[in-house]
Write a protein that holds these residues in place. Structure first.
Motif, PDB file in Angstrom:
ATOM      1  N   ALA A 101       0.704  11.471 -11.234  1.00 28.76           N
ATOM      2  CA  ALA A 101       1.257  11.811  -9.921  1.00 28.76           C
ATOM      3  C   ALA A 101       2.780  11.726  -9.936  1.00 28.76           C
ATOM      4  O   ALA A 101       3.465  12.545  -9.304  1.00 28.76           O
ATOM      5  CB  ALA A 101       0.670  10.877  -8.859  1.00 28.76           C
ATOM      6  N   CYS A 102       3.314  10.738 -10.660  1.00 31.54           N
ATOM      7  CA  CYS A 102       4.779  10.598 -10.764  1.00 31.54           C
ATOM      8  C   CYS A 102       5.386  11.730 -11.583  1.00 31.54           C
ATOM      9  O   CYS A 102       6.457  12.261 -11.238  1.00 31.54           O
ATOM     10  CB  CYS A 102       5.130   9.249 -11.377  1.00 31.54           C
ATOM     11  N   LEU A 103       4.724  12.102 -12.675  1.00 27.15           N
ATOM     12  CA  LEU A 103       5.211  13.218 -13.488  1.00 27.15           C
ATOM     13  C   LEU A 103       5.236  14.510 -12.671  1.00 27.15           C
ATOM     14  O   LEU A 103       6.175  15.311 -12.757  1.00 27.15           O
ATOM     15  CB  LEU A 103       4.330  13.396 -14.723  1.00 27.15           C
ATOM     16  N   ALA A 104       4.203  14.706 -11.870  1.00 26.96           N
ATOM     17  CA  ALA A 104       4.135  15.896 -11.031  1.00 26.96           C
ATOM     18  C   ALA A 104       5.267  15.917 -10.011  1.00 26.96           C
ATOM     19  O   ALA A 104       5.806  16.985  -9.683  1.00 26.96           O
ATOM     20  CB  ALA A 104       2.785  15.968 -10.325  1.00 26.96           C
ATOM     21  N   LYS A 105       5.652  14.748  -9.516  1.00 24.41           N
ATOM     22  CA  LYS A 105       6.796  14.672  -8.583  1.00 24.41           C
ATOM     23  C   LYS A 105       8.064  15.193  -9.264  1.00 24.41           C
ATOM     24  O   LYS A 105       8.809  15.996  -8.691  1.00 24.41           O
ATOM     25  CB  LYS A 105       6.999  13.239  -8.117  1.00 24.41           C
ATOM     26  N   GLY A 106       8.295  14.744 -10.505  1.00 20.54           N
ATOM     27  CA  GLY A 106       9.464  15.222 -11.247  1.00 20.54           C
ATOM     28  C   GLY A 106       9.409  16.719 -11.493  1.00 20.54           C
ATOM     29  O   GLY A 106      10.426  17.412 -11.383  1.00 20.54           O
ATOM     30  N   MET A 107       8.229  17.228 -11.808  1.00 19.68           N
ATOM     31  CA  MET A 107       8.060  18.666 -12.038  1.00 19.68           C
ATOM     32  C   MET A 107       8.335  19.458 -10.759  1.00 19.68           C
ATOM     33  O   MET A 107       8.976  20.510 -10.780  1.00 19.68           O
ATOM     34  CB  MET A 107       6.642  18.930 -12.548  1.00 19.68           C
ATOM     35  N   VAL A 118      10.282  15.385   0.551  1.00 21.98           N
ATOM     36  CA  VAL A 118      10.373  13.983   0.144  1.00 21.98           C
ATOM     37  C   VAL A 118       8.982  13.511  -0.298  1.00 21.98           C
ATOM     38  O   VAL A 118       8.018  13.591   0.477  1.00 21.98           O
ATOM     39  CB  VAL A 118      10.893  13.097   1.293  1.00 21.98           C
ATOM     40  N   ILE A 119       8.879  13.039  -1.525  1.00 20.28           N
ATOM     41  CA  ILE A 119       7.597  12.590  -2.080  1.00 20.28           C
ATOM     42  C   ILE A 119       7.709  11.118  -2.439  1.00 20.28           C
ATOM     43  O   ILE A 119       8.613  10.711  -3.166  1.00 20.28           O
ATOM     44  CB  ILE A 119       7.219  13.392  -3.339  1.00 20.28           C
ATOM     45  N   GLU A 120       6.775  10.318  -1.936  1.00 18.12           N
ATOM     46  CA  GLU A 120       6.702   8.904  -2.334  1.00 18.12           C
ATOM     47  C   GLU A 120       5.294   8.621  -2.823  1.00 18.12           C
ATOM     48  O   GLU A 120       4.315   8.826  -2.095  1.00 18.12           O
ATOM     49  CB  GLU A 120       7.060   7.974  -1.184  1.00 18.12           C
ATOM     50  N   VAL A 121       5.200   8.171  -4.072  1.00 16.07           N
ATOM     51  CA  VAL A 121       3.909   7.871  -4.698  1.00 16.07           C
ATOM     52  C   VAL A 121       3.813   6.369  -4.917  1.00 16.07           C
ATOM     53  O   VAL A 121       4.703   5.764  -5.531  1.00 16.07           O
ATOM     54  CB  VAL A 121       3.759   8.612  -6.040  1.00 16.07           C
ATOM     55  N   PHE A 122       2.746   5.774  -4.421  1.00 14.67           N
ATOM     56  CA  PHE A 122       2.536   4.333  -4.527  1.00 14.67           C
ATOM     57  C   PHE A 122       1.483   4.017  -5.580  1.00 14.67           C
ATOM     58  O   PHE A 122       0.408   4.634  -5.598  1.00 14.67           O
ATOM     59  CB  PHE A 122       2.061   3.746  -3.192  1.00 14.67           C
ATOM     60  N   ASP A 123       1.772   3.065  -6.437  1.00 14.55           N
ATOM     61  CA  ASP A 123       0.766   2.480  -7.325  1.00 14.55           C
ATOM     62  C   ASP A 123       0.055   1.405  -6.511  1.00 14.55           C
ATOM     63  O   ASP A 123       0.630   0.368  -6.181  1.00 14.55           O
ATOM     64  CB  ASP A 123       1.449   1.868  -8.547  1.00 14.55           C
ATOM     65  N   SER A 124      -1.209   1.632  -6.181  1.00 17.95           N
ATOM     66  CA  SER A 124      -1.933   0.675  -5.329  1.00 17.95           C
ATOM     67  C   SER A 124      -2.127  -0.668  -6.020  1.00 17.95           C
ATOM     68  O   SER A 124      -2.316  -1.686  -5.352  1.00 17.95           O
ATOM     69  CB  SER A 124      -3.295   1.246  -4.946  1.00 17.95           C
ATOM     70  N   ARG A 125      -2.134  -0.665  -7.352  1.00 20.16           N
ATOM     71  CA  ARG A 125      -2.383  -1.877  -8.145  1.00 20.16           C
ATOM     72  C   ARG A 125      -3.791  -2.437  -7.921  1.00 20.16           C
ATOM     73  O   ARG A 125      -4.047  -3.619  -8.141  1.00 20.16           O
ATOM     74  CB  ARG A 125      -1.337  -2.962  -7.859  1.00 20.16           C
ATOM     75  N   THR A 126      -4.705  -1.569  -7.474  1.00 17.05           N
ATOM     76  CA  THR A 126      -6.060  -2.032  -7.229  1.00 17.05           C
ATOM     77  C   THR A 126      -7.022  -0.852  -7.263  1.00 17.05           C
ATOM     78  O   THR A 126      -6.674   0.232  -7.750  1.00 17.05           O
ATOM     79  CB  THR A 126      -6.146  -2.829  -5.908  1.00 17.05           C
ATOM     80  N   TYR A 127      -8.243  -1.049  -6.755  1.00 11.53           N
ATOM     81  CA  TYR A 127      -9.298  -0.064  -6.905  1.00 11.53           C
ATOM     82  C   TYR A 127     -10.074   0.122  -5.606  1.00 11.53           C
ATOM     83  O   TYR A 127      -9.994  -0.691  -4.704  1.00 11.53           O
ATOM     84  CB  TYR A 127     -10.285  -0.520  -8.002  1.00 11.53           C
ATOM     85  N   THR A 128     -10.836   1.199  -5.543  1.00  6.44           N
ATOM     86  CA  THR A 128     -11.809   1.525  -4.511  1.00  6.44           C
ATOM     87  C   THR A 128     -11.219   1.420  -3.089  1.00  6.44           C
ATOM     88  O   THR A 128     -10.024   1.641  -2.886  1.00  6.44           O
ATOM     89  CB  THR A 128     -13.123   0.711  -4.708  1.00  6.44           C
ATOM     90  N   TYR A 129     -12.038   1.118  -2.104  1.00 11.16           N
ATOM     91  CA  TYR A 129     -11.575   1.104  -0.708  1.00 11.16           C
ATOM     92  C   TYR A 129     -10.639  -0.070  -0.432  1.00 11.16           C
ATOM     93  O   TYR A 129     -10.093  -0.175   0.662  1.00 11.16           O
ATOM     94  CB  TYR A 129     -12.787   1.054   0.227  1.00 11.16           C
ATOM     95  N   ILE A 130     -10.409  -0.904  -1.444  1.00  9.56           N
ATOM     96  CA  ILE A 130      -9.408  -1.960  -1.318  1.00  9.56           C
ATOM     97  C   ILE A 130      -8.061  -1.316  -0.979  1.00  9.56           C
ATOM     98  O   ILE A 130      -7.285  -1.856  -0.194  1.00  9.56           O
ATOM     99  CB  ILE A 130      -9.308  -2.803  -2.606  1.00  9.56           C
ATOM    100  N   TYR A 131      -7.787  -0.156  -1.583  1.00 14.94           N
ATOM    101  CA  TYR A 131      -6.583   0.586  -1.180  1.00 14.94           C
ATOM    102  C   TYR A 131      -6.905   1.787  -0.299  1.00 14.94           C
ATOM    103  O   TYR A 131      -6.056   2.262   0.465  1.00 14.94           O
ATOM    104  CB  TYR A 131      -5.750   1.021  -2.389  1.00 14.94           C
ATOM    105  N   GLY A 132      -8.150   2.264  -0.371  1.00  8.45           N
ATOM    106  CA  GLY A 132      -8.530   3.420   0.443  1.00  8.45           C
ATOM    107  C   GLY A 132      -8.333   3.189   1.932  1.00  8.45           C
ATOM    108  O   GLY A 132      -7.895   4.088   2.662  1.00  8.45           O
ATOM    109  N   HIS A 133      -8.618   1.968   2.386  1.00  2.99           N
ATOM    110  CA  HIS A 133      -8.478   1.711   3.831  1.00  2.99           C
ATOM    111  C   HIS A 133      -7.015   1.729   4.261  1.00  2.99           C
ATOM    112  O   HIS A 133      -6.706   2.003   5.422  1.00  2.99           O
ATOM    113  CB  HIS A 133      -9.143   0.383   4.208  1.00  2.99           C
ATOM    114  N   ILE A 134      -6.099   1.473   3.316  1.00  3.05           N
ATOM    115  CA  ILE A 134      -4.671   1.536   3.628  1.00  3.05           C
ATOM    116  C   ILE A 134      -4.238   2.995   3.790  1.00  3.05           C
ATOM    117  O   ILE A 134      -3.386   3.312   4.630  1.00  3.05           O
ATOM    118  CB  ILE A 134      -3.854   0.811   2.540  1.00  3.05           C
TER     119      ILE A 134
END
Length: 292
Positions: A101-107, A118-134
């Motif tokens: 996703a970050c490489l695609a931002k640069g492209m 403006v593109i902001e990509v977050f590394d959730s640092r986790t899995y499943t709905y633990i970040y999905g609900h955010i």
């Protein structure tokens, strides 16, 4: 005026009804099994994945979403007149999807110029709905007319506090995937051991082993109770694979009565995560103290 596009990958496990309600784009993780390839979320459901895991000796393999797929998403958003894009992506320590996703931002910026969208990509640092609900919270804020800055601030804050405890009711699938040896699985099953893992800041580490199914529910909830911040103001998240209703009901009851969550929501764990844990997995996600 800001026009904000929100996307995430399929490992966020956001229920389809919420995806459609809030206009969230899902970029699929690919799964391969028995010579067939599936797009998570689009081609295979959690229930279908559970059946596949239970009926086959082969564990599905996963492949990250590519930069090209993300670039297509960014371009579509730009062509629709979006001024901002937010992406919240599966743990970068466990998948190359965040880097893609970050490489695609640069492209995108090379093609259209920096600041075109403006593109902001977050590394959730986790899995499943633990970040999905955010991600769902971000989409709700967008609907309420909140600014890009306000939304990204909330995402950043919540990702710094969210964590979970995960338990599995059987070691069979960890043995299948090679995550533990056959000997360790045999001894563990003979003793009735159930591992509990702490899902925290990019890592999933076994932190305890308990004996028996009831001890697993009690052990997870005890650990959550020791770390959760102001549970009376939180909605706890109960994540599950192909787990019988009576076990889910027991954990939910403990979440409400022993931990004191304001409310509890349930969410099925998706195929890419189940491929690693096996179908008999359960987890509780919540907010703890902020991490730097």
């Amino acid at each position: 005026m800001e026009k904000i596009h929100i996307l995430t990958d399929s490992s966020s496990d956001i229920p389809q009804a919420l995806v459609e309600q809030h206009g969230i784009e899902i970029v699929p993780i690919m799964l391969s099994h028995g010579g067939r390839t599936f797009r998570e979320y689009y081609d295979i459901t959690p229930a279908e994945c559970c059946r596949l895991l239970e009926e086959s000796d082969e564990i599905p393999s996963t492949a990250m979403a590519t930069p090209a797929v993300f670039l297509e998403s960014y371009n579509r958003a730009f062509e629709r007149g979006c001024t901002h894009l937010i992406g919240v992506i599966i743990n970068g320590s466990g998948s190359g999807t965040y880097q893609a996703a970050c490489l695609a931002k640069g492209m995108f910026e090379e093609e259209h110029g920096e600041g075109a969208m403006v593109i902001e990509v977050f590394d959730s640092r986790t899995y499943t709905y633990i970040y999905g609900h955010i991600v769902v919270k971000a989409a709700e804020m967008r609907e309420q007319g909140e600014s890009f800055e306000a939304i990204t601030s909330v995402i950043r804050s919540r990702l710094s506090r969210v964590e979970a405890y995960l338990g599995v009711y059987t070691l069979k699938y960890l043995k299948k995937s090679g995550r533990i040896s056959g000997g360790a699985a045999f001894v563990g099953e003979a003793l009735g051991l159930k591992p509990i893992s702490f899902v925290y800041d990019g890592a999933v580490k076994v932190c305890d082993k308990v004996r028996g199914e009831k001890a697993l529910a009690a052990g997870i909830c005890k650990k959550v109770a020791a770390r959760v911040q102001q549970p009376e103001k939180q909605t706890g998240i109960l994540l599950y694979g192909d787990v019988p209703e009576e076990r889910l009901a027991e954990v939910e009851k403990r979440m409400r009565e022993e931990i004191g969550f304001k409310d509890v929501v349930r969410c099925a764990i998706g195929p890419s995560v189940l491929s690693n844990t096996g179908p008999l997995a359960i987890a509780v996600a919540y907010y703890g103290a902020p991490r730097e």
